[in-house]
Design a protein around this motif. Sequence first.
Motif, PDB file in Angstrom:
ATOM      1  N   ASN A 131     -65.148 -33.792  21.660  1.00  0.00           N
ATOM      2  CA  ASN A 131     -65.245 -34.569  20.407  1.00  0.00           C
ATOM      3  C   ASN A 131     -64.798 -33.758  19.187  1.00  0.00           C
ATOM      4  N   LEU A 132     -64.634 -32.437  19.364  1.00  0.00           N
ATOM      5  CA  LEU A 132     -64.146 -31.600  18.263  1.00  0.00           C
ATOM      6  C   LEU A 132     -62.698 -31.168  18.510  1.00  0.00           C
ATOM      7  N   GLY A 133     -62.073 -31.756  19.514  1.00  0.00           N
ATOM      8  CA  GLY A 133     -60.662 -31.457  19.789  1.00  0.00           C
ATOM      9  C   GLY A 133     -60.428 -29.979  20.089  1.00  0.00           C
ATOM     10  N   GLN A 134     -61.360 -29.366  20.816  1.00  0.00           N
ATOM     11  CA  GLN A 134     -61.272 -27.909  21.003  1.00  0.00           C
ATOM     12  C   GLN A 134     -60.342 -27.510  22.150  1.00  0.00           C
ATOM     13  N   GLY A 140     -58.487 -16.825  17.007  1.00  0.00           N
ATOM     14  CA  GLY A 140     -57.187 -16.243  17.388  1.00  0.00           C
ATOM     15  C   GLY A 140     -56.160 -16.340  16.271  1.00  0.00           C
ATOM     16  N   LEU A 141     -55.933 -17.545  15.771  1.00  0.00           N
ATOM     17  CA  LEU A 141     -54.958 -17.721  14.683  1.00  0.00           C
ATOM     18  C   LEU A 141     -55.467 -17.036  13.409  1.00  0.00           C
ATOM     19  N   THR A 142     -56.785 -17.036  13.238  1.00  0.00           N
ATOM     20  CA  THR A 142     -57.410 -16.371  12.076  1.00  0.00           C
ATOM     21  C   THR A 142     -57.022 -14.889  12.051  1.00  0.00           C
ATOM     22  N   ALA A 174     -52.739 -24.309  10.447  1.00  0.00           N
ATOM     23  CA  ALA A 174     -53.825 -24.701  11.352  1.00  0.00           C
ATOM     24  C   ALA A 174     -53.318 -25.270  12.667  1.00  0.00           C
ATOM     25  N   ASN A 175     -54.083 -24.990  13.699  1.00  0.00           N
ATOM     26  CA  ASN A 175     -53.959 -25.673  14.987  1.00  0.00           C
ATOM     27  C   ASN A 175     -55.003 -26.773  14.923  1.00  0.00           C
ATOM     28  N   LEU A 176     -54.570 -27.959  14.535  1.00  0.00           N
ATOM     29  CA  LEU A 176     -55.521 -29.009  14.151  1.00  0.00           C
ATOM     30  C   LEU A 176     -56.218 -29.657  15.346  1.00  0.00           C
ATOM     31  N   ARG A 221     -71.268 -22.954  16.347  1.00  0.00           N
ATOM     32  CA  ARG A 221     -71.116 -21.877  17.345  1.00  0.00           C
ATOM     33  C   ARG A 221     -69.894 -21.031  17.000  1.00  0.00           C
ATOM     34  N   CYS A 222     -68.806 -21.708  16.560  1.00  0.00           N
ATOM     35  CA  CYS A 222     -67.588 -20.978  16.203  1.00  0.00           C
ATOM     36  C   CYS A 222     -67.797 -20.180  14.914  1.00  0.00           C
ATOM     37  N   VAL A 223     -68.548 -20.768  13.981  1.00  0.00           N
ATOM     38  CA  VAL A 223     -68.835 -20.048  12.729  1.00  0.00           C
ATOM     39  C   VAL A 223     -69.523 -18.722  13.076  1.00  0.00           C
ATOM     40  N   GLU A 267     -64.767 -24.630   9.384  1.00  0.00           N
ATOM     41  CA  GLU A 267     -65.087 -24.923  10.791  1.00  0.00           C
ATOM     42  C   GLU A 267     -66.335 -25.795  10.872  1.00  0.00           C
ATOM     43  N   LYS A 268     -66.223 -26.842  11.707  1.00  0.00           N
ATOM     44  CA  LYS A 268     -67.331 -27.795  11.848  1.00  0.00           C
ATOM     45  C   LYS A 268     -68.358 -27.348  12.892  1.00  0.00           C
ATOM     46  N   ASP A 269     -67.908 -26.552  13.855  1.00  0.00           N
ATOM     47  CA  ASP A 269     -68.779 -26.154  14.967  1.00  0.00           C
ATOM     48  C   ASP A 269     -69.511 -24.853  14.618  1.00  0.00           C
ATOM     49  N   PHE A 329     -58.265 -23.985  22.641  1.00  0.00           N
ATOM     50  CA  PHE A 329     -58.094 -22.706  21.961  1.00  0.00           C
ATOM     51  C   PHE A 329     -56.811 -21.989  22.389  1.00  0.00           C
ATOM     52  N   LEU A 330     -56.232 -21.269  21.440  1.00  0.00           N
ATOM     53  CA  LEU A 330     -55.054 -20.426  21.710  1.00  0.00           C
ATOM     54  C   LEU A 330     -55.542 -18.993  21.869  1.00  0.00           C
ATOM     55  N   LEU A 331     -55.261 -18.410  23.029  1.00  0.00           N
ATOM     56  CA  LEU A 331     -55.760 -17.057  23.290  1.00  0.00           C
ATOM     57  C   LEU A 331     -54.654 -16.006  23.250  1.00  0.00           C
ATOM     58  N   PRO A 345     -60.960 -22.718  12.801  1.00  0.00           N
ATOM     59  CA  PRO A 345     -60.577 -21.413  13.363  1.00  0.00           C
ATOM     60  C   PRO A 345     -61.026 -21.205  14.813  1.00  0.00           C
ATOM     61  N   GLY A 346     -62.034 -21.976  15.263  1.00  0.00           N
ATOM     62  CA  GLY A 346     -62.506 -21.796  16.643  1.00  0.00           C
ATOM     63  C   GLY A 346     -62.969 -20.367  16.847  1.00  0.00           C
ATOM     64  N   PRO A 347     -62.574 -19.720  17.976  1.00  0.00           N
ATOM     65  CA  PRO A 347     -62.992 -18.329  18.208  1.00  0.00           C
ATOM     66  C   PRO A 347     -62.217 -17.324  17.340  1.00  0.00           C
ATOM     67  N   ILE A 368     -55.383 -21.490   3.935  1.00  0.00           N
ATOM     68  CA  ILE A 368     -56.498 -22.319   4.414  1.00  0.00           C
ATOM     69  C   ILE A 368     -56.253 -22.604   5.887  1.00  0.00           C
ATOM     70  N   GLU A 369     -57.229 -22.283   6.730  1.00  0.00           N
ATOM     71  CA  GLU A 369     -57.134 -22.643   8.139  1.00  0.00           C
ATOM     72  C   GLU A 369     -58.279 -23.600   8.467  1.00  0.00           C
ATOM     73  N   ILE A 370     -57.917 -24.762   8.982  1.00  0.00           N
ATOM     74  CA  ILE A 370     -58.948 -25.721   9.395  1.00  0.00           C
ATOM     75  C   ILE A 370     -59.211 -25.484  10.881  1.00  0.00           C
ATOM     76  N   SER A 385     -68.589 -23.373   6.450  1.00  0.00           N
ATOM     77  CA  SER A 385     -69.102 -24.200   7.534  1.00  0.00           C
ATOM     78  C   SER A 385     -69.116 -25.641   7.046  1.00  0.00           C
ATOM     79  N   GLY A 386     -68.312 -26.502   7.666  1.00  0.00           N
ATOM     80  CA  GLY A 386     -68.267 -27.896   7.198  1.00  0.00           C
ATOM     81  C   GLY A 386     -67.141 -28.669   7.844  1.00  0.00           C
ATOM     82  N   ASP A 387     -66.979 -29.889   7.345  1.00  0.00           N
ATOM     83  CA  ASP A 387     -65.992 -30.820   7.900  1.00  0.00           C
ATOM     84  C   ASP A 387     -64.729 -30.787   7.040  1.00  0.00           C
ATOM     85  N   GLY A 388     -63.628 -30.391   7.650  1.00  0.00           N
ATOM     86  CA  GLY A 388     -62.361 -30.300   6.920  1.00  0.00           C
ATOM     87  C   GLY A 388     -61.901 -31.625   6.340  1.00  0.00           C
TER      88      GLY A 388
END
Length: 290
Positions: free
Chosen positions: A24-27, A60-62, A121-123, A81-83, A77-79, A29-31, A56-58, A52-54, A101-104
């Motif tokens: 549901n969060l379209g996760q 990688g792109l950050t 961003a990798n949206l 756990r990722c924050v 970042e909305k999740d 990830f690019l490793l 960031p997940g774990p 601005i990166e919407i 921490s929030g909704d882009g």
Amino acid sequence: MNPFSALPSLETVIAAHQLSARKNLGQHFLLDERVTDNVARYAGELSHCNVIEIGPGPGGLTRSLLKAGAKKLFVIEKDERCVAALARLKEIAGDRLEIISGDGLEINLIETVPAPRKIVANLPYNVGTAMLLAWLHAVYTHGAAAFESMTLMFQKEVAERIIAEPGCKDFGRLSVLAQWLCECHYNFELPPEAFLPPPKVSSAVITLIPRAKPLVDVSKDALEKVMAKAFGQRRKMLRQALKGLPVPADVLLEKAGIEGSLRAEQLDVVTLCNLAKVYHKLATNSGKPS
Ligand code: SAM
């Protein structure tokens, strides 16, 4: 020395923070650092601007954006756990990294991040188009000062709709809106296997550069209204497709100098914008809502 080389691998970060991918969060990830470095490279010079990166997940792109010299990087970042998973990166990056921490979709980027700004961003695919529409609205409202550029990863099919040229099957409302406001460039594609977990479809990275002025000086409301009709039934001739607007289709087409037997997909972006401009003028003069 690259200070980020001391960081644990992304696989380790994902395992340590139990970042099982949430659909549901379209996760996805690019490793692979070479891939994220490549995305950052397509964003061009970053040392003078706020990036601005919407999503960031774990991270990688950050990492790649910080390595590429972003003056300051704002990640949203909305999740939660990722924050939390970004804490170690924050320790190294210090003030160059601001984690929000929030909704882009709900955060106003113009109010939150000072100019000059670039988005990279990798949206999340489920809300990627909605995010782009909001940022295009910011470009319409604030002009080219809104964002120097937007380098964005979408599902390949969405990226192709954005950059599509007249006459091809993907050309539609999104192409017109994006190309009216921005120069759009197709950068590169990635197969599903480039992501963890792999999505069902391929992805593509594109860059949108807001124009100093839109291609045609026309109201965005009028353009959206006319394009919704023109492409709503795309196989129909314009004299049929434009029926239902508060201005008669034949009058509108005649004033715009467009043959009614043509279909919207056969016209270029400037002609379609001019059609909306004529519509706006006629609707305003007749006192009908445009
Ligand atoms: N940037 C990372 C990468 O390339 O590996 C992750 C990209 S993943 C396709 C999308 C990211 O966006 C996920 O981290 C997800 O949690 C986050 N996300 C999803 N919806 C969001 C929203 N509405 N606002 C902010 N972040 C969101």
